[in-house]
Design a protein around this motif. Sequence first.
Motif, PDB file in Angstrom:
ATOM      1  N   UNK A  99      -2.493   1.200  -8.468  1.00  0.00           N
ATOM      2  CA  UNK A  99      -3.193   0.164  -7.716  1.00  0.00           C
ATOM      3  C   UNK A  99      -2.202  -0.821  -7.097  1.00  0.00           C
ATOM      4  N   UNK A 100      -2.651  -1.519  -6.063  1.00  0.00           N
ATOM      5  CA  UNK A 100      -1.808  -2.534  -5.435  1.00  0.00           C
ATOM      6  C   UNK A 100      -1.560  -3.701  -6.390  1.00  0.00           C
ATOM      7  N   UNK A 101      -2.455  -3.890  -7.349  1.00  0.00           N
ATOM      8  CA  UNK A 101      -2.263  -4.968  -8.326  1.00  0.00           C
ATOM      9  C   UNK A 101      -0.976  -4.753  -9.107  1.00  0.00           C
ATOM     10  N   UNK A 102      -0.735  -3.516  -9.548  1.00  0.00           N
ATOM     11  CA  UNK A 102       0.482  -3.215 -10.300  1.00  0.00           C
ATOM     12  C   UNK A 102       1.716  -3.340  -9.411  1.00  0.00           C
ATOM     13  N   UNK A 103       1.588  -2.938  -8.161  1.00  0.00           N
ATOM     14  CA  UNK A 103       2.705  -3.083  -7.223  1.00  0.00           C
ATOM     15  C   UNK A 103       3.033  -4.557  -7.031  1.00  0.00           C
ATOM     16  N   UNK A 104       1.979  -5.369  -6.901  1.00  0.00           N
ATOM     17  CA  UNK A 104       2.181  -6.821  -6.707  1.00  0.00           C
ATOM     18  C   UNK A 104       2.896  -7.424  -7.918  1.00  0.00           C
ATOM     19  N   UNK A 146       0.823  -1.207   0.000  1.00  0.00           N
ATOM     20  CA  UNK A 146       0.000   0.000   0.000  1.00  0.00           C
ATOM     21  C   UNK A 146       0.856   1.255   0.000  1.00  0.00           C
ATOM     22  N   UNK A 147       1.950   1.215   0.726  1.00  0.00           N
ATOM     23  CA  UNK A 147       2.843   2.374   0.763  1.00  0.00           C
ATOM     24  C   UNK A 147       3.450   2.640  -0.621  1.00  0.00           C
ATOM     25  N   UNK A 148       3.871   1.583  -1.296  1.00  0.00           N
ATOM     26  CA  UNK A 148       4.432   1.744  -2.644  1.00  0.00           C
ATOM     27  C   UNK A 148       3.356   2.232  -3.609  1.00  0.00           C
ATOM     28  N   UNK A 149       2.129   1.689  -3.462  1.00  0.00           N
ATOM     29  CA  UNK A 149       1.019   2.119  -4.317  1.00  0.00           C
ATOM     30  C   UNK A 149       0.749   3.611  -4.134  1.00  0.00           C
TER      31      UNK A 149
END
Length: 253
Positions: free
Chosen positions: A73-78, A64-67
């Motif tokens: 979105x967290x999807x792209x971070x994941x 969430x912090x990176x997002x």
Amino acid sequence: MARTRSAALMLEPAPPGAAPAATASATAGGDAADAGDTTRRIVESITTAIIERRLQPGTRLVEQQIADIFQVSRTLVRQALNQLSRDHLVTLEPARGAFVARPSVEEARQVFEVRKMVEAALVRRLCAVITDAQVAELRRHLHAERDAVRRTDVGGRTRLLADFHVLLARQLGNEVLAQLLADLLSRSSLIALMYQSAHSAEHSQDEHVAIVDALERRDARAAVRLLEGHLGNVERNLRLHPREHDLAAALRG
């Protein structure tokens, strides 16, 4: 995610006034390309932070912090974290999350063993084909290294000293080899963060100069010997032997 959305657009009936199917498909393709660019940007940013020693081994990477930082979105971070995991720069732990990897002593030894094999063959081949223009390009890079060392620019010099090895691969016109070296150098940066003692950046820079001198003379034997010596010196400056906990020595300082 992008493929699913694209398929849905093609299968669902188009509402009145909707854009033609080809346009919708193109839009989905554009979204997928944007998502890919964003994922790469996150990967490159985290990788650079590791190489420049701004992210320490074991640092937790909160999705969430990176997002929030990248406004995505967290999807792209994941997706980015999964790629970094495949590159061995990040460790994904069930129920705990993502962490900057902590290479083992054995992994450190193996990384340097691979680097010696790959880079020795690289400089031997480069000696046979290097041009005067490429030598001049290497000299410009060495000048930038020297400036960063003199300014005590830790992040800049760390990146430039690593990029020297990738530049050698690119001068062969082999992007696969350049990417392989970039990956190995990223892992080497992690290893250095954990195991490197007080190491002289000036010494590494001097060794790079000697390697380029040999390349300019087209002296393959000297270039390989200097390259192997350089990597050997870097490895020897790593504390790869577990420290013995000697109470008497600790108390005596």
